[in-house]
Every structure is written in structure tokens, then in C-alpha cells.
Motif scaffolding. Sequence first.
Motif, PDB file in Angstrom:
ATOM      1  N   ARG A  36       0.835  -1.197   0.000  1.00  0.00           N
ATOM      2  CA  ARG A  36       0.000   0.000   0.000  1.00  0.00           C
ATOM      3  C   ARG A  36       0.876   1.256   0.000  1.00  0.00           C
ATOM      4  NH1 ARG A  36      -5.202  -0.023   0.685  1.00  0.00           N
ATOM      5  NH2 ARG A  36      -5.189   1.997   1.758  1.00  0.00           N
ATOM      6  N   THR A  37       0.469   2.235  -0.786  1.00  0.00           N
ATOM      7  CA  THR A  37       1.244   3.474  -0.927  1.00  0.00           C
ATOM      8  C   THR A  37       0.568   4.670  -0.263  1.00  0.00           C
ATOM      9  OG1 THR A  37       0.211   3.893  -3.079  1.00  0.00           O
ATOM     10  CG2 THR A  37       2.299   2.679  -3.068  1.00  0.00           C
ATOM     11  N   ARG A  38      -0.535   4.427   0.457  1.00  0.00           N
ATOM     12  CA  ARG A  38      -1.227   5.520   1.151  1.00  0.00           C
ATOM     13  C   ARG A  38      -1.944   4.968   2.371  1.00  0.00           C
ATOM     14  NH1 ARG A  38      -3.986   4.415  -3.527  1.00  0.00           N
ATOM     15  NH2 ARG A  38      -6.165   3.742  -3.316  1.00  0.00           N
ATOM     16  N   ASP A  39      -2.317   5.867   3.261  1.00  0.00           N
ATOM     17  CA  ASP A  39      -3.075   5.480   4.449  1.00  0.00           C
ATOM     18  C   ASP A  39      -4.503   5.100   4.068  1.00  0.00           C
ATOM     19  OD1 ASP A  39      -1.099   5.745   6.373  1.00  0.00           O
ATOM     20  OD2 ASP A  39      -1.411   7.917   6.536  1.00  0.00           O
ATOM     21  N   PRO A  40      -5.166   4.243   4.849  1.00  0.00           N
ATOM     22  CA  PRO A  40      -4.611   3.597   6.040  1.00  0.00           C
ATOM     23  C   PRO A  40      -3.671   2.444   5.701  1.00  0.00           C
ATOM     24  CG  PRO A  40      -6.857   2.853   5.629  1.00  0.00           C
ATOM     25  CD  PRO A  40      -6.586   3.937   4.630  1.00  0.00           C
ATOM     26  N   TYR A  41      -2.810   2.106   6.639  1.00  0.00           N
ATOM     27  CA  TYR A  41      -1.862   1.012   6.498  1.00  0.00           C
ATOM     28  C   TYR A  41      -0.831   1.249   5.397  1.00  0.00           C
ATOM     29  CZ  TYR A  41      -5.180  -1.592   9.424  1.00  0.00           C
ATOM     30  OH  TYR A  41      -6.010  -1.997  10.429  1.00  0.00           O
ATOM     31  N   GLU A  42      -0.391   2.498   5.231  1.00  0.00           N
ATOM     32  CA  GLU A  42       0.647   2.765   4.231  1.00  0.00           C
ATOM     33  C   GLU A  42       1.891   1.936   4.536  1.00  0.00           C
ATOM     34  OE1 GLU A  42       3.229   6.466   2.305  1.00  0.00           O
ATOM     35  OE2 GLU A  42       1.830   6.823   3.968  1.00  0.00           O
ATOM     36  N   ALA A  82     -18.097 -12.624   1.330  1.00  0.00           N
ATOM     37  CA  ALA A  82     -18.202 -11.187   1.544  1.00  0.00           C
ATOM     38  C   ALA A  82     -17.750 -10.867   2.963  1.00  0.00           C
ATOM     39  CB  ALA A  82     -19.632 -10.712   1.326  1.00  0.00           C
ATOM     40  N   PHE A  83     -16.869  -9.887   3.103  1.00  0.00           N
ATOM     41  CA  PHE A  83     -16.353  -9.476   4.400  1.00  0.00           C
ATOM     42  C   PHE A  83     -16.815  -8.040   4.660  1.00  0.00           C
ATOM     43  CE2 PHE A  83     -13.793 -12.977   3.108  1.00  0.00           C
ATOM     44  CZ  PHE A  83     -13.400 -13.630   4.279  1.00  0.00           C
ATOM     45  N   GLY A  84     -17.553  -7.844   5.741  1.00  0.00           N
ATOM     46  CA  GLY A  84     -18.131  -6.525   5.970  1.00  0.00           C
ATOM     47  C   GLY A  84     -18.203  -6.107   7.421  1.00  0.00           C
ATOM     48  N   ALA A  85     -17.288  -6.608   8.274  1.00  0.00           N
ATOM     49  CA  ALA A  85     -17.289  -6.197   9.681  1.00  0.00           C
ATOM     50  C   ALA A  85     -17.133  -4.680   9.778  1.00  0.00           C
ATOM     51  CB  ALA A  85     -16.168  -6.897  10.437  1.00  0.00           C
ATOM     52  N   VAL A  86     -17.852  -4.072  10.707  1.00  0.00           N
ATOM     53  CA  VAL A  86     -17.853  -2.611  10.834  1.00  0.00           C
ATOM     54  C   VAL A  86     -16.443  -2.079  11.083  1.00  0.00           C
ATOM     55  CG1 VAL A  86     -18.696  -0.675  12.208  1.00  0.00           C
ATOM     56  CG2 VAL A  86     -20.237  -2.565  11.637  1.00  0.00           C
ATOM     57  N   GLU A  87     -15.658  -2.795  11.894  1.00  0.00           N
ATOM     58  CA  GLU A  87     -14.351  -2.287  12.314  1.00  0.00           C
ATOM     59  C   GLU A  87     -13.216  -2.643  11.352  1.00  0.00           C
ATOM     60  OE1 GLU A  87     -14.837  -6.441  13.872  1.00  0.00           O
ATOM     61  OE2 GLU A  87     -16.099  -4.643  13.739  1.00  0.00           O
ATOM     62  N   ARG A  88     -13.509  -3.239  10.202  1.00  0.00           N
ATOM     63  CA  ARG A  88     -12.447  -3.717   9.331  1.00  0.00           C
ATOM     64  C   ARG A  88     -11.723  -2.588   8.604  1.00  0.00           C
ATOM     65  NH1 ARG A  88     -13.524  -4.715   3.874  1.00  0.00           N
ATOM     66  NH2 ARG A  88     -12.140  -6.522   3.991  1.00  0.00           N
ATOM     67  N   SER A  89     -12.298  -1.404   8.556  1.00  0.00           N
ATOM     68  CA  SER A  89     -11.690  -0.276   7.857  1.00  0.00           C
ATOM     69  C   SER A  89     -12.150   1.023   8.519  1.00  0.00           C
ATOM     70  CB  SER A  89     -12.108  -0.280   6.383  1.00  0.00           C
ATOM     71  OG  SER A  89     -11.636   0.870   5.710  1.00  0.00           O
ATOM     72  N   PRO A  90     -11.312   2.086   8.482  1.00  0.00           N
ATOM     73  CA  PRO A  90     -11.734   3.370   9.051  1.00  0.00           C
ATOM     74  C   PRO A  90     -13.021   3.902   8.435  1.00  0.00           C
ATOM     75  CG  PRO A  90      -9.380   3.376   8.642  1.00  0.00           C
ATOM     76  CD  PRO A  90      -9.917   2.119   8.023  1.00  0.00           C
ATOM     77  N   SER A  91     -13.251   3.634   7.162  1.00  0.00           N
ATOM     78  CA  SER A  91     -14.525   3.974   6.527  1.00  0.00           C
ATOM     79  C   SER A  91     -15.317   2.693   6.337  1.00  0.00           C
ATOM     80  CB  SER A  91     -14.288   4.667   5.183  1.00  0.00           C
ATOM     81  OG  SER A  91     -13.533   3.832   4.321  1.00  0.00           O
TER      82      SER A  91
END
Length: 225
Positions: A36-42, A82-91
Amino acid sequence: MTRTPGIRVAVSTVIFSLRRTPGDERAAVVLPLVKRTRDPYEGRWALPGGWLDVAENLDAAAARTLAETTGLAPSYLEQLYAFGAVERSPSRVVSIVYWALVRPDEAESAEAQHNVAWFDAASLPPLAFDHAEIVDYALWRLRNKVGYSRIAHGLLPAEFTLAELREVYEAILGRRLDPANFRRQVDTSGTLIPTDDFRTGSHRPARLYRYNHDVELADRGPLPR
């Protein structure tokens, strides 16, 4: 009333192939990751993927994002989960995940792609988001499916030796299989057709086989597990 932020849909793919490192006793299951080249997790590694376009279907999006990130066009591509946990991504992001198989010679074409590297599935670096969980689930599906389907064919050329087929099973299952027992189980499955061609090399010539696509594997019982 609180306004609910929009939910974005992404498509990611777990791509499995095999690689034999000189000195290793057997081939290993490997997969490509994108840095990854940008946030999150850059700077962290992640599964190849991208956003679903409003005008494309899921299969087309999976094929497109694979081509854009790895340059690969897999011979086997199937929707995984399909993966859709609320906390899996900042958005709020729901990922439709596919899994794919590519032959070792095809996998080499991804080496030159920017920010792409191949890793042994048994020793992955820390991954972004919940991608480690996704890879674990894909490996579980692969190991379960190899016993009752022709999925190993996605890691082999059109014609192959029994030793090459057994190597695929051993890499996926992570253990050795008895060659004689493996041959008996494959022979009784009725899924292979012997050809008149042989693979020659430093050892005795080995007959080449191909899959019998007219036979339903489910009617013939399981292959080696």
C-alpha cells in the motif's frame, strides 16, 4: 436523525500458485500481495483489489482489478465470501472477495508489476485490514475443496505427470502422500485420461495425463485428502 455514511464496495482476490525453492523438499503455496502506498496502512502488504465501478458486475471487477494490480488473468476465478465487519476499515467498506489459481509459469508474469511481491502462504508479513483473516479462510476452502473437485487442475498445465499432480496435493494439504496409494485413488476416480506422450528427463520417462472433463468427479468419490 443521524445521517449514515455511504458504504463503499471493494473487490479483492486471493491468488494462489505454487513455487519450488531450490533445496526445498516440496513446492509451497504462494500468493501475490500489493504494498500500500497511502493510508490507512501505508507500507503494509494487502491483497490485490480495487473499488467496484457502478457500471460493472462483480466478476468483471475482479478480473479488472487483478489485471491492473498484478497483470494476471487466472485460469480459475471463483467468488469466495463477503467481508463486511464494521471495524475492518476506518470507513465503511464491504469487500467481495474472490479466489483464483494460476500456474507457476503464469505467476512469473506478475514479478515485474510495481509494488507486487509473492509470499509463502505459511509465512506472510503483517497484512493491512482483515486480509490475514481472508487468506486463512481462502486456504481453508482450498484444502477442503481439493478433495472433491478438479481444482488442482488450475495449478497444472493441460497435460501433467502423476508426480506433478501429487505435488499439487502435497503442497495444498501440507503433507506427504504415499505415491502408490495416490496412484490407486486417482486411477479409481476415473477423472484422468492417459495420453500417448511421456515426460523425459534425468529419471525414467513418465506418462502424461489430462483431465477427463466428461466425468463428474462427485459421482466417483473423493480424491486423496
